[in-house]
Design an enzyme around this catalytic site. Structure first.
Site, short mmCIF file in Angstrom:
data_model
loop_
_atom_site.label_atom_id
_atom_site.label_comp_id
_atom_site.label_asym_id
_atom_site.label_seq_id
_atom_site.Cartn_x
_atom_site.Cartn_y
_atom_site.Cartn_z
N TYR A 149 0.86 -1.19 0.00
CA TYR A 149 0.00 0.00 0.00
C TYR A 149 0.90 1.23 0.00
O TYR A 149 1.86 1.30 0.78
CB TYR A 149 -0.90 -0.01 1.24
N ASP A 244 9.17 2.55 -0.77
CA ASP A 244 8.21 3.27 0.07
C ASP A 244 8.54 2.95 1.53
O ASP A 244 8.15 1.92 2.06
CB ASP A 244 6.78 2.82 -0.28
N LYS A 272 5.24 9.36 8.64
CA LYS A 272 5.10 8.79 9.98
C LYS A 272 6.18 9.26 10.97
O LYS A 272 6.14 10.38 11.47
CB LYS A 272 5.03 7.26 9.89
P1 KE4 Z 1 -0.65 8.36 4.56
O1 KE4 Z 1 -1.18 9.03 3.33
O2 KE4 Z 1 -1.71 7.54 5.30
O3 KE4 Z 1 0.12 9.31 5.49
O4 KE4 Z 1 0.48 7.28 4.12
C1 KE4 Z 1 0.12 6.32 3.17
C2 KE4 Z 1 1.09 5.17 3.27
C3 KE4 Z 1 2.08 5.06 2.32
N1 KE4 Z 1 2.98 4.05 2.37
C4 KE4 Z 1 2.94 3.13 3.35
C5 KE4 Z 1 3.95 2.03 3.36
C6 KE4 Z 1 1.94 3.19 4.35
O5 KE4 Z 1 1.92 2.26 5.33
C7 KE4 Z 1 1.00 4.23 4.31
C8 KE4 Z 1 -0.11 4.34 5.34
N2 KE4 Z 1 -0.18 3.30 6.28
C9 KE4 Z 1 -1.48 3.04 6.83
C10 KE4 Z 1 -1.34 1.86 7.78
N3 KE4 Z 1 -1.47 0.64 7.12
C11 KE4 Z 1 -2.06 4.24 7.51
C12 KE4 Z 1 -3.27 3.96 8.37
C13 KE4 Z 1 -4.53 4.44 7.72
O6 KE4 Z 1 -4.69 4.28 6.49
O7 KE4 Z 1 -5.38 4.95 8.48
#
Ligand code: KE4
Length: 440
Positions: A149, A244, A272
């Protein structure tokens, strides 16, 4: 599943109100407990490794806001940095030295990064890095792995169609097929599938995007040689390798997965941890790539709150703490103790589990038979989701707060002390027994 003993009336009332004005009552889907059933707890505060809900129930927290809270919640040094910064205003829309300082720390930590651009989320980081890869290579196709993701940008919200090698199909309504037609997908940890894909499309591929350690199908560890193999393929075909590291950056090592595994990507996405819990993202690369980004170059990308002083100062304080001697050793030791405790607890109740760990990121899978590995999306989704849901609620009853989905990781922080780990293992012994009972 044992009836919960916890009083959660205030969370339930809050959830009813929230659903009147927000879709699903949440600001991000996973928080709504769809994967585990029940209604979400509303959190009113978090300090150290403890979160407290609206009914004053306390839990040992392994969500950690899905990664950022690696030094613990409301860490006094992070709070002090924020209190100082906030008194000087919250956002100027102008350059600040804090951005340069945090960028400098990132550049010094990540061998593959000579310059970095701050954005406000991991999604924005991935979206911008993809645009940059297409501009630099003059190619359109991007590749992602099934089960990884990279945020919710249209071109990356794709899922497997039929067969292992396929053009992505949109995994959400509202995404034109014309967009995902430029996205190819392959199974994670399958170097042969990647080789076949490059053989077929190699000279049209702008970038191969991958979570170097997959944290969005539960925690799945790269197979030996997998990342190095992707590096070779991208070099051979002139595609850019995008790591990523939104989740792994400064989580699994000071320099992230690229240092832990010794594989240098062309593009790196971060988020993060580098914001210490405030909205942040970043993408970085070698100088000649990043200098293509506006205003230095023609690739446009912008953001009102990008590099805002609060996120920068929270990130600087967080990384300062991580840079102290022994920080990563402590995370390793605490996490190793936790996962060993889980293994013993599961064995005691004769519940087959696969337990994956890299640094302070852990994955727990309810496999069908003990000894089954989980190395990709197919194996992760073959696990027992009902068992996870039962375990999740039993752990809540035991005072432990996990992410409400079998496809998330557990995160350990510097605030998780021995008492917290012992208490978690005790709760896990009870929770695995509840899972075993539910299967009889
Ligand atoms: P954000 O747009 O949520 O800040 O980041 C997206 C993203 C990109 N790349 C990786 C590897 C990620 O894990 C994420 C977001 N992680 C999720 C947890 N699985 C965020 C939690 C959520 O979607 O509420």
């Amino acid at each position: 599943m044992s009836e919960s003993k916890r009083v959660t009336g205030n969370s339930e009332a809050a959830f009813l109100k929230a659903r009147q004005v927000m879709p699903g009552g949440v600001s991000s889907p996973v928080r709504a407990y769809k994967a585990v059933g029940g209604r979400p707890l509303f959190i009113k505060e978090a300090v150290g490794c403890i979160v407290t809900d609206l009914d004053d129930n306390e839990y040992i927290d392994y969500v950690g806001s899905y990664g950022p809270m690696i030094v613990g919640h409301a860490n006094e040094r992070v709070v002090a940095a924020l209190s100082k910064a906030i008194g000087r205003g919250t956002s100027y829309g102008a350059p600040t030295e804090a951005e340069t300082q945090l960028a400098g720390t990132i550049v010094s930590a990540l061998p593959a990064v000579e310059m970095v651009r701050f954005v406000n989320s991991g999604t924005e980081a991935a979206m911008s890095a993809i645009r940059l890869a297409r501009a630099v290579t003059g190619r359109d196709l991007i590749v992602k792995c099934i089960g990884c993701y990279h945020g919710h940008v249209d071109g990356l919200l794709v899922e497997a169609g039929s067969g292992a090698l396929t053009l992505g199909t949109p995994s959400s309504p509202g995404i034109p097929a014309s967009i995902t037609a430029s996205t190819l997908i392959v199974p994670y940890n399958d170097l042969n599938a990647a080789k076949e894909l490059f053989a077929q499309y190699g000279d049209k591929i702008a970038c191969f995007a991958v979570e170097p350690i997959a944290g969005n199908m539960g925690l799945v560890i790269p197979a030996p040689g997998y990342l190095a193999g992707l590096r070779e393929l991208c070099t051979q075909f002139g595609a850019l390798l995008l790591f990523d590291e939104v989740m792994t950056g400064f989580r699994v090592a000071w320099g992230g997965a690229q240092v832990r595994y010794g594989v240098e990507p062309d593009l790196t996405c971060l988020g993060k941890v580098i914001g210490g819990g405030l909205p942040v993202g970043a993408y970085g690369a070698r100088r000649e790539i990043m200098e293509r980004v506006s205003p230095a170059g023609p690739v446009y990308q912008a953001g009102t709150l990008s590099g805002n002083p609060l996120a920068m100062n929270a990130g600087i304080a967080t990384l300062d703490i991580l840079q102290e001697p022994g920080a990563y050793e402590q995370l390793e030791a605490t996490s190793a103790k936790l996962i060993a405790g889980f293994a013993t607890a599961a064995t005691e109740s004769n519940v087959p589990v696969a337990l994956n760990r890299v640094g302070s990121m852990l994955g727990l899978f309810f496999v069908r038979e003990q000894g089954q590995p989980v190395t990709n999306f197919t194996e992760a989704t073959a696990c027992d989701p009902k068992a996870f849901a039962t375990f999740f609620h039993a752990m809540l009853d035991g005072g432990v707060y996990l992410a409400p989905s079998p496809y998330e990781a557990l995160f350990v922080s510097l605030a998780h002390d021995d008492a917290a780990i012992e208490a978690t293992i005790k709760a896990a012994r009870g929770a695995f027994a509840v899972v075993a009972e539910s299967r009889n």
